[in-house]
Design an enzyme around this catalytic site. Structure first.
Site, PDB file in Angstrom:
ATOM      1  N   SER A 421       4.905  12.909 -10.896  1.00  0.00           N
ATOM      2  CA  SER A 421       3.480  12.363 -10.714  1.00  0.00           C
ATOM      3  C   SER A 421       2.353  12.551  -9.257  1.00  0.00           C
ATOM      4  O   SER A 421       1.515  12.902  -9.151  1.00  0.00           O
ATOM      5  CB  SER A 421       3.351  10.505 -10.318  1.00  0.00           C
ATOM      6  OG  SER A 421       4.247  10.344 -11.892  1.00  0.00           O
ATOM      7  N   HIS A 442       2.867  16.144 -17.656  1.00  0.00           N
ATOM      8  CA  HIS A 442       2.795  15.068 -17.069  1.00  0.00           C
ATOM      9  C   HIS A 442       2.962  14.225 -18.649  1.00  0.00           C
ATOM     10  O   HIS A 442       1.766  13.557 -17.933  1.00  0.00           O
ATOM     11  CB  HIS A 442       1.683  14.579 -16.036  1.00  0.00           C
ATOM     12  CG  HIS A 442       1.585  14.167 -15.778  1.00  0.00           C
ATOM     13  ND1 HIS A 442       0.816  12.909 -15.069  1.00  0.00           N
ATOM     14  CD2 HIS A 442       2.753  13.062 -14.685  1.00  0.00           C
ATOM     15  CE1 HIS A 442       1.307  12.134 -14.814  1.00  0.00           C
ATOM     16  NE2 HIS A 442       2.183  11.877 -14.491  1.00  0.00           N
ATOM     17  N   GLU A 454      -0.913  15.253 -19.512  1.00  0.00           N
ATOM     18  CA  GLU A 454      -1.540  16.340 -18.530  1.00  0.00           C
ATOM     19  C   GLU A 454      -0.336  17.435 -18.467  1.00  0.00           C
ATOM     20  O   GLU A 454       0.658  17.551 -18.265  1.00  0.00           O
ATOM     21  CB  GLU A 454      -2.015  15.536 -17.028  1.00  0.00           C
ATOM     22  CG  GLU A 454      -2.768  15.017 -17.402  1.00  0.00           C
ATOM     23  CD  GLU A 454      -3.173  13.997 -16.112  1.00  0.00           C
ATOM     24  OE1 GLU A 454      -4.479  13.806 -15.521  1.00  0.00           O
ATOM     25  OE2 GLU A 454      -2.198  14.253 -15.523  1.00  0.00           O
ATOM     26  N   ASN A 492      -4.152   9.794 -12.774  1.00  0.00           N
ATOM     27  CA  ASN A 492      -3.939   8.643 -12.082  1.00  0.00           C
ATOM     28  C   ASN A 492      -4.811   9.161 -10.384  1.00  0.00           C
ATOM     29  O   ASN A 492      -5.436   7.781 -10.244  1.00  0.00           O
ATOM     30  CB  ASN A 492      -3.039   8.926 -11.115  1.00  0.00           C
ATOM     31  CG  ASN A 492      -1.422   8.573 -11.603  1.00  0.00           C
ATOM     32  OD1 ASN A 492      -1.678   8.492 -13.323  1.00  0.00           O
ATOM     33  ND2 ASN A 492      -0.552   9.169 -12.222  1.00  0.00           N
TER      34      ASN A 492
END
Ligand code: NAI
Length: 645
Positions: A421, A442, A454, A492
């Site tokens: 991440s 991801h 992702e 994020n």
């Protein structure tokens, strides 16, 4: 089978259909939309079907079978491209009338009719099948039936709202129409939607036999007949309450319209033209159709490469690795799952069993999926895997040591992916012989629920590897979103300033409940404070450090994290958590402008990431943020929303 000739039937100019009359006098209409891999119902297609019915009026067959000529399934639904071009109420009503009238006509023909449903049969496709006397479902994994119009902000106006409740009873029909859920062949038979369900090898004789059987349709039980008659109001009231729990009418008017049209207008939207106009011209419908096309665009990333995986090896059987492995096994791959020892793999297997049982139901299929998920503490699977996914602790040294040992053992051409991440791919790949082959794949937590993945492209990565990673993501039925390597990637990175602003509001004395309520009313699936608790306040702290550009952490977060109150996982964060649920008090009055204030940092960060080229364009950013965060889909995404008046 003898094709109809131009002399006895004037249908030789059909572009999308083939019509044949068999020796026994059965007509077979085969739908094979020109130039497309899947069938959808356009004006032209429906016009041609009307011409087939004209001809069969002149020369009535013994019966008519409607089927698909495509590998891909029966009919995916209406042609949504045409829908998105409607620019006047008249055109909207004409579109509804087109299908309503054609399928009424099909329902009224003098000869028996049968829809042979193999593969997806959705929306207008199911409405066509419902207008046939019989529906024969072919039992194979791709067969799915449903009326998902509500997900596009519209209603099944081509007879679905009339015929589905008649066929399976109002409670089940409303459930399908209001949620967009689909049924497989066996469930369709069990619920009375399909008259029968047969394996592919006997579908041809079974179709002919059922068509000519004269068999009456299974009548609805008495109670369900009452619910379509005198008890309609009660059923409609219950359905409205259910819908209200999930969708506010100002955001999602279509489910309420479906209930009204069924209850008050016998499923005929044309007698309520004002409802048709309101729904079809609503910003919600426009935006949801836009979201549909964004989703198609993301799927297309997965079609550019012919990479196909059969075996996957996942390292790290924790929260993420365990669930990623499980998901891949559910999607038919053989998966080896590695961790430091068997004890660490066991909890992942337990969770896998639960998911398989819930999703696959049939014991044999559950068993087969479980057999595909192989605990592999030593890592024997690496040498056979087409995709190797690393999901171990978030630590550069640990990942380096692992990559060094993996690379020489992998098959040539296999993908090496990391689920990191927050670590830079450029730092992780320094130990590799072929650094250009490392890709980020991801996933989001919880893996089974989150549609987006992702696909992270580091500087100088091999484009073929990125393409293959997108193909893999598509293969496991997730939506690939290519993003450039940057802190927090897209999702994020946009969530961090949004959650920070929400916590600043808490610091100012607004209760967590009120902050959450502001965003629920905005249309988010979960409030930002509850989201922080769900993600974990330690992770929120770490993400804040990385993504907040040096901003002071909010006091409310510092205080809680300092006392080891980490949110859902520790039982206490902003909320007390009980059996996985936040125990919330009543929200106070939401201060005017709070939702806009909280959404603004998310929107601005999205704009910046587009400007920086982290995601290719504004449309993809909107799609990514909707599918990655649940950002209110009816808005069409944060950037689309920011442009709305
Ligand atoms: P976790 O702590 O739940 O699981 C990590 C697992 O890796 C542990 O079971 C550990 O025993 C195992 N492990 C560590 N070193 C190993 C090695 N050398 N060989 C074999 N197994 C080893 O961690 P979590 O949360 O699943 O995170 C894993 C990765 O996924 C991290 O890179 C994280 O950034 C990323 N990620 C986490 C998300 C989350 O919500 N937790 C979301 C998306 C990505």
């Amino acid at each position: 089978m003898k094709p109809i000739t131009a002399t006895n039937m004037n249908v030789n100019e059909l572009k999308h259909w083939r019509l044949a009359i068999e020796d026994g006098g059965i007509a077979v209409a085969i739908f094979d939309k020109a130039g497309e891999s899947a069938n959808s119902l356009s004006a032209e297609v429906m016009g041609e079907f009307g011409r087939i019915l004209d001809q069969l009026d002149l020369y009535p067959p013994k019966g008519l079978i409607v089927r698909s000529g495509k590998e891909a399934g029966f009919i995916a639904g209406a042609d949504i491209g045409e829908f998105s071009q409607l620019d006047s109420p008249e055109k909207g009503r004409a579109l509804v009338a087109r299908g309503w009238e054609l399928f009424n006509r099909l329902a009224a023909v003098s000869y028996p009719t049968l829809a042979l449903v193999r593969g997806h049969c959705l929306g207008g496709g199911l409405e066509l099948a419902l207008a046939c006397r019989y529906l024969l479902a072919v039992d194979e994994p791709g067969t799915k039936m449903g009326l998902p119009e509500v997900m596009l902000g519209i209603f099944p106006g081509w007879g679905g709202m009339l015929r589905l409740p008649q066929r399976i009873g109002a409670p089940a029909a409303l459930d399908l129409m209001l949620t967009g859920k689909t049924l497989d062949a066996k469930r369709a038979k069990k619920m009375g939607l399909a008259d029968d369900c047969v394996p592919p090898r006997v579908m041809e004789p079974a179709a002919r036999q059922l068509l000519l059987s004269g068999q009456p349709r299974r009548p609805l039980p008495f109670k369900l007949r009452l619910m379509n008659g005198p008890l309609k109001g009660v059923v409609a009231g219950g359905a409205r309450k259910q819908v209200a729990k999930k969708a506010r009418p100002e955001h999602y008017p279509a489910p309420y319209a479906i209930i009204d049209i069924w209850e008050k207008h016998g499923g005929n939207a044309l007698v309520a033209p004002e409802v048709v106009d309101r729904i079809i011209s609503s910003p919600t419908a426009r935006n949801l159709v836009r979201v549909f096309f964004l989703q198609e665009r993301m799927k297309a990333f997965g079609k550019a490469s012919d990479f196909k995986a059969q075996r996957v090896h996942v390292i790290g059987a924790g929260v993420m690795g365990g669930d990623i492995a499980t998901w891949c096994a559910l999607r038919g791959m053989t998966v080896t799952l590695q961790d430091q020892n068997l004890e660490r793999i066991a909890p992942a297997l337990q969770r896998a069993h639960k998911l398989f049982s819930r999703r696959l139901r049939e014991p044999l299929r559950v068993r087969a999926a479980f057999d595909r998920l192989i605990p592999d503490p030593v890592g024997d699977g690496v040498a056979h895997a087409d995709v190797v996914i690393e999901a171990i602790f978030e630590n550069v040294e640990a990942k380096h040591a692992l990559f060094k040992s993996l690379e020489p053992r992998m098959k040539p051409g296999a993908l090496l992916a990391t689920n990191t991440s927050s670590l830079r791919l450029e730092d992780l790949r320094t130990v590799l012989q072929r650094p250009e082959r490392l890709v980020g794949i991801h996933f989001f937590n919880p893996v089974a629920m989150m549609p987006l993945v992702e696909v992270v492209e580091a500087e100088g990565a091999d484009p073929a590897v990125i393409g293959a990673a997108c193909a893999f993501v598509k293969q496991i039925d997730k939506l690939p979103l290519p993003v450039k390597s940057a802190p927090g990637f897209l999702i994020n990175a946009v969530l961090a300033p949004y959650m920070l602003e929400a916590m600043r509001a808490v610091d100012e004395g607004i209760s967590p409940e009120t902050v959450d309520e502001a965003m629920l009313a905005f249309g988010m699936p979960m409030g930002p404070i509850e989201l922080a608790d769900t993600v974990g306040l330690d992770i929120a702290m770490a993400a804040g450090k990385q993504l907040a550009g040096g901003a002071e952490p909010p006091h409310c977060l510092l205080a809680r994290a300092g006392q080891n109150q980490l949110g859902k996982k520790s039982g206490q964060g902003f909320y007390v958590w009980n059996e996985g649920k936040a125990q919330k008090g009543a929200a106070g009055n939401v201060p005017p402008g709070l939702a806009d204030r909280l959404a603004r940092p998310l929107i601005e960060r999205t704009q910046k990431l587009v400007a920086d080229g982290i995601v290719a364009d504004a449309d993809l950013a909107d799609g990514g943020v909707i599918f990655g965060t649940g950002f209110a889909p009816f808005t069409g995404g944060p950037l689309n929303f920011s442009k709305s008046p």
